[in-house]
Write a protein that holds these residues in place. Structure first.
Motif, PDB file in Angstrom:
ATOM      1  N   GLY A  83       9.689   2.533   2.392  1.00 26.22           N
ATOM      2  CA  GLY A  83       8.760   3.017   1.357  1.00 26.22           C
ATOM      3  C   GLY A  83       7.668   3.938   1.852  1.00 26.22           C
ATOM      4  O   GLY A  83       6.673   4.155   1.166  1.00 26.22           O
ATOM      5  N   VAL A  84       7.835   4.510   3.053  1.00 23.45           N
ATOM      6  CA  VAL A  84       6.824   5.424   3.594  1.00 23.45           C
ATOM      7  C   VAL A  84       6.824   6.725   2.794  1.00 23.45           C
ATOM      8  O   VAL A  84       7.882   7.261   2.467  1.00 23.45           O
ATOM      9  N   THR A  85       5.629   7.218   2.461  1.00 24.48           N
ATOM     10  CA  THR A  85       5.563   8.456   1.667  1.00 24.48           C
ATOM     11  C   THR A  85       5.447   9.691   2.557  1.00 24.48           C
ATOM     12  O   THR A  85       5.754  10.789   2.134  1.00 24.48           O
ATOM     13  N   ASN A  86       4.974   9.495   3.804  1.00 22.97           N
ATOM     14  CA  ASN A  86       4.823  10.642   4.691  1.00 22.97           C
ATOM     15  C   ASN A  86       4.994  10.230   6.142  1.00 22.97           C
ATOM     16  O   ASN A  86       4.560   9.140   6.539  1.00 22.97           O
ATOM     17  N   TYR A  87       5.620  11.094   6.937  1.00 24.87           N
ATOM     18  CA  TYR A  87       5.890  10.805   8.342  1.00 24.87           C
ATOM     19  C   TYR A  87       5.310  11.964   9.144  1.00 24.87           C
ATOM     20  O   TYR A  87       5.819  13.089   9.076  1.00 24.87           O
ATOM     21  N   LEU A  88       4.207  11.716   9.876  1.00 25.86           N
ATOM     22  CA  LEU A  88       3.506  12.787  10.572  1.00 25.86           C
ATOM     23  C   LEU A  88       3.673  12.656  12.082  1.00 25.86           C
ATOM     24  O   LEU A  88       3.561  11.564  12.635  1.00 25.86           O
ATOM     25  N   LEU A  89       3.907  13.792  12.750  1.00 28.99           N
ATOM     26  CA  LEU A  89       4.078  13.773  14.200  1.00 28.99           C
ATOM     27  C   LEU A  89       2.783  14.165  14.910  1.00 28.99           C
ATOM     28  O   LEU A  89       2.110  15.120  14.515  1.00 28.99           O
ATOM     29  N   LYS A  90       2.444  13.386  15.948  1.00 24.35           N
ATOM     30  CA  LYS A  90       1.276  13.717  16.769  1.00 24.35           C
ATOM     31  C   LYS A  90       1.589  14.945  17.637  1.00 24.35           C
ATOM     32  O   LYS A  90       2.749  15.130  18.010  1.00 24.35           O
ATOM     33  N   PRO A  91       0.591  15.742  17.976  1.00 26.13           N
ATOM     34  CA  PRO A  91      -0.790  15.666  17.499  1.00 26.13           C
ATOM     35  C   PRO A  91      -0.896  16.171  16.061  1.00 26.13           C
ATOM     36  O   PRO A  91      -0.242  17.153  15.697  1.00 26.13           O
ATOM     37  N   ILE A  92      -1.728  15.499  15.273  1.00 25.75           N
ATOM     38  CA  ILE A  92      -1.839  15.827  13.839  1.00 25.75           C
ATOM     39  C   ILE A  92      -3.080  16.687  13.622  1.00 25.75           C
ATOM     40  O   ILE A  92      -4.180  16.300  14.033  1.00 25.75           O
ATOM     41  N   SER A  93      -2.910  17.818  12.964  1.00 28.83           N
ATOM     42  CA  SER A  93      -4.082  18.639  12.633  1.00 28.83           C
ATOM     43  C   SER A  93      -4.833  17.992  11.479  1.00 28.83           C
ATOM     44  O   SER A  93      -4.258  17.232  10.696  1.00 28.83           O
ATOM     45  N   LYS A  94      -6.118  18.296  11.386  1.00 31.16           N
ATOM     46  CA  LYS A  94      -6.940  17.747  10.293  1.00 31.16           C
ATOM     47  C   LYS A  94      -6.353  18.152   8.939  1.00 31.16           C
ATOM     48  O   LYS A  94      -6.312  17.360   8.005  1.00 31.16           O
TER      49      LYS A  94
ATOM     50  N   PRO B 167       0.840  -1.205   0.000  1.00 32.21           N
ATOM     51  CA  PRO B 167       0.000   0.000   0.000  1.00 32.21           C
ATOM     52  C   PRO B 167       0.870   1.248   0.000  1.00 32.21           C
ATOM     53  O   PRO B 167       2.080   1.175   0.223  1.00 32.21           O
ATOM     54  N   VAL B 168       0.263   2.393  -0.246  1.00 32.72           N
ATOM     55  CA  VAL B 168       0.956   3.666  -0.035  1.00 32.72           C
ATOM     56  C   VAL B 168       0.876   3.930   1.474  1.00 32.72           C
ATOM     57  O   VAL B 168      -0.193   3.812   2.072  1.00 32.72           O
ATOM     58  N   ILE B 169       2.017   4.253   2.085  1.00 32.29           N
ATOM     59  CA  ILE B 169       2.100   4.261   3.552  1.00 32.29           C
ATOM     60  C   ILE B 169       2.301   5.661   4.123  1.00 32.29           C
ATOM     61  O   ILE B 169       3.156   6.424   3.668  1.00 32.29           O
ATOM     62  N   ILE B 170       1.489   5.970   5.158  1.00 29.37           N
ATOM     63  CA  ILE B 170       1.691   7.183   5.964  1.00 29.37           C
ATOM     64  C   ILE B 170       1.950   6.714   7.393  1.00 29.37           C
ATOM     65  O   ILE B 170       1.171   5.928   7.942  1.00 29.37           O
ATOM     66  N   VAL B 171       3.044   7.174   7.987  1.00 26.88           N
ATOM     67  CA  VAL B 171       3.373   6.806   9.366  1.00 26.88           C
ATOM     68  C   VAL B 171       3.048   7.990  10.281  1.00 26.88           C
ATOM     69  O   VAL B 171       3.326   9.141   9.943  1.00 26.88           O
ATOM     70  N   ILE B 172       2.414   7.666  11.431  1.00 30.42           N
ATOM     71  CA  ILE B 172       2.164   8.707  12.432  1.00 30.42           C
ATOM     72  C   ILE B 172       2.881   8.326  13.718  1.00 30.42           C
ATOM     73  O   ILE B 172       2.993   7.142  14.037  1.00 30.42           O
ATOM     74  N   SER B 173       3.362   9.332  14.437  1.00 33.17           N
ATOM     75  CA  SER B 173       4.159   9.028  15.616  1.00 33.17           C
ATOM     76  C   SER B 173       4.213  10.207  16.560  1.00 33.17           C
ATOM     77  O   SER B 173       4.182  11.355  16.140  1.00 33.17           O
ATOM     78  N   ALA B 174       4.292   9.871  17.858  1.00 33.20           N
ATOM     79  CA  ALA B 174       4.518  10.909  18.854  1.00 33.20           C
ATOM     80  C   ALA B 174       6.020  11.086  19.074  1.00 33.20           C
ATOM     81  O   ALA B 174       6.447  11.905  19.857  1.00 33.20           O
ATOM     82  N   TYR B 175       6.794  10.322  18.384  1.00 32.49           N
ATOM     83  CA  TYR B 175       8.253  10.331  18.566  1.00 32.49           C
ATOM     84  C   TYR B 175       8.916  10.879  17.307  1.00 32.49           C
ATOM     85  O   TYR B 175       8.584  10.475  16.211  1.00 32.49           O
ATOM     86  N   SER B 176       9.861  11.786  17.507  1.00 35.51           N
ATOM     87  CA  SER B 176      10.491  12.391  16.333  1.00 35.51           C
ATOM     88  C   SER B 176      11.922  11.911  16.125  1.00 35.51           C
ATOM     89  O   SER B 176      12.677  12.523  15.385  1.00 35.51           O
ATOM     90  N   GLU B 177      12.286  10.812  16.817  1.00 32.96           N
ATOM     91  CA  GLU B 177      13.652  10.331  16.668  1.00 32.96           C
ATOM     92  C   GLU B 177      13.987  10.072  15.205  1.00 32.96           C
ATOM     93  O   GLU B 177      13.216   9.433  14.493  1.00 32.96           O
ATOM     94  N   PHE B 178      15.135  10.533  14.799  1.00 35.47           N
ATOM     95  CA  PHE B 178      15.524  10.469  13.383  1.00 35.47           C
ATOM     96  C   PHE B 178      15.582   9.038  12.866  1.00 35.47           C
ATOM     97  O   PHE B 178      15.190   8.774  11.740  1.00 35.47           O
ATOM     98  N   GLU B 179      16.011   8.084  13.725  1.00 37.67           N
ATOM     99  CA  GLU B 179      16.165   6.715  13.210  1.00 37.67           C
ATOM    100  C   GLU B 179      14.832   6.104  12.786  1.00 37.67           C
ATOM    101  O   GLU B 179      14.762   5.308  11.864  1.00 37.67           O
TER     102      GLU B 179
END
Length: 261
Positions: A100-111, A79-91
Motif C-alpha cells: 500500500g505504499v503511495t511513493n517510493y523515493l531513492l536517496k539522496p532525496i532532494s527537498k 497511514p498513507v506511506i512513503i518509503v525511502i531507500s538507498a537501494y533500488s532493487e525492484f523486489e
C-alpha cells in the motif's frame, strides 16, 4: 483539532533530522512531525497515536521498513506511506507497492522531490478521511437513493431533490406534493412504493444524516446543528437523534471526533 501527524522512521540520525527539518518548514504547523529511530519505536508510537503520513526507510536493523509496514497492516494501522531507500532493487519496490505504499523515493532525496511526495500523500489522506466520514454517516436505508435511482418516476426524483435541498426548513408532504404537481395522498403512496420509506421517515433519516455530517466535520454547537438539520429545538433534536442512533449527538461527536476535513 485540524493538526495531523506525520512520522519519520530512519535509523540514521542525520537523515531523520534532515527530513524533519525540511518538513517542519514546509508544514508550517499543519502537521505534528515526529521521528523514530527504528521499526519497533514506530509501531509503539502508532499504537498510541494515529499517524496520517508515515515516511520510512526500507533498510533498517532488526525490523526492516517492509516488516514495519506488514506489522502495521496486521494491526489495522493504515497511514498513507512513503518509503525511502538507498537501494533500488525492484523486489523492494514491488513488495512496498503490495503493502500500500503511495511513493517510493531513492536517496539522496532532494527537498523538492520530498515535498512533492508529501503533498501527494496529503491528497491521499483527504480521500481516506472523506471515505471514512461517508462510512460513519451513511444510512443504509438511504444508500440506494444517493445516486437517484433513474427507474424512479420523475415526480419522486424531484420530490427527493426538493427534500434534500430543504432540510433546514419545515417540510410538509402537501408542500412537496404541490412542488411536483401531485395529490398529497398519491405522492404518499408513490413515495412508499419507490423509496421503501414513508415520506416522514425519509425526511427524518435525511435530517439525522445531515446532523451526523455536521457533528463530525464542524465544531458547531448542538443547538446550531439542530437548527441546520431542520429541528426547532435542540431538546427535540436530541430525542430523535438518540432514538435513531442509540446515543446523544454529543456522544456521537465524541466517538467520531476525528474530523474528515
Amino acid at each position: 483539532m485540524n493538526t495531523k501527524t506525520m512520522l519519520i522512521v530512519d535509523d540514521e540520525p542525520r537523515t531523520r533530522q534532515g527530513l524533519k527539518k525540511t518538513l517542519d518548514t514546509w508544514s508550517d504547523g499543519k502537521y505534528d512531525i515526529f521521528t523514530a529511530a527504528n521499526g519497533e519505536e514506530a509501531i509503539e508510537f502508532m499504537q498510541k497515536q494515529k499517524v496520517h503520513i508515515l515516511i520510512t526507510d526500507i533498510r533498517m536493523p532488526e525490523i526492516t521498513g517492509l516488516q514495519l509496514l506488514k506489522a502495521a497492516k496486521e494491526q489495522d494501522i493504515n497511514p498513507v506511506i512513503i518509503v525511502i531507500s538507498a537501494y533500488s532493487e525492484f523486489e523492494y519496490a514491488q513488495e512496498a507497492l503490495r503493502l500500500g505504499v503511495t511513493n517510493y523515493l531513492l536517496k539522496p532525496i532532494s527537498k523538492k522531490v520530498l515535498i512533492e511526495a508529501v503533498e501527494s500523500a496529503e491528497h491521499s489522506v483527504a480521500k481516506q478521511e472523506q471515505a471514512g466520514m461517508i462510512e460513519k454517516v451513511v444510512d443504509k436505508k438511504l444508500v440506494h437513493l444517493y445516486s437517484q435511482n433513474p427507474s424512479n418516476p420523475e415526480p419522486i426524483r424531484e420530490a427527493i431533490e426538493y427534500i434534500n435541498n430543504s432540510l433546514k426548513n419545515e417540510i410538509t408532504q402537501k408542500e412537496v406534493a404541490d412542488h411536483v404537481h401531485l395529490n398529497p395522498s398519491y405522492l404518499s403512496v408513490l413515495f412508499k412504493e419507490h423509496v421503501k420509506l414513508t415520506f416522514s421517515e425519509y425526511v427524518t433519516r435525511r435530517r439525522i444524516q445531515r446532523a451526523k455530517e455536521l457533528l463530525i466535520t464542524t465544531n458547531l454547537p448542538i443547538y446550531d446543528i439542530a437548527e441546520e438539520s431542520g429541528y426547532k429545538t435542540a431538546k427535540y433534536f436530541i430525542k430523535i437523534f438518540k432514538e435513531m442512533e442509540g446515543v446523544t449527538p454529543s456522544a456521537y461527536r465524541k466517538n467520531n471526533n476525528e474530523r474528515a476535513f
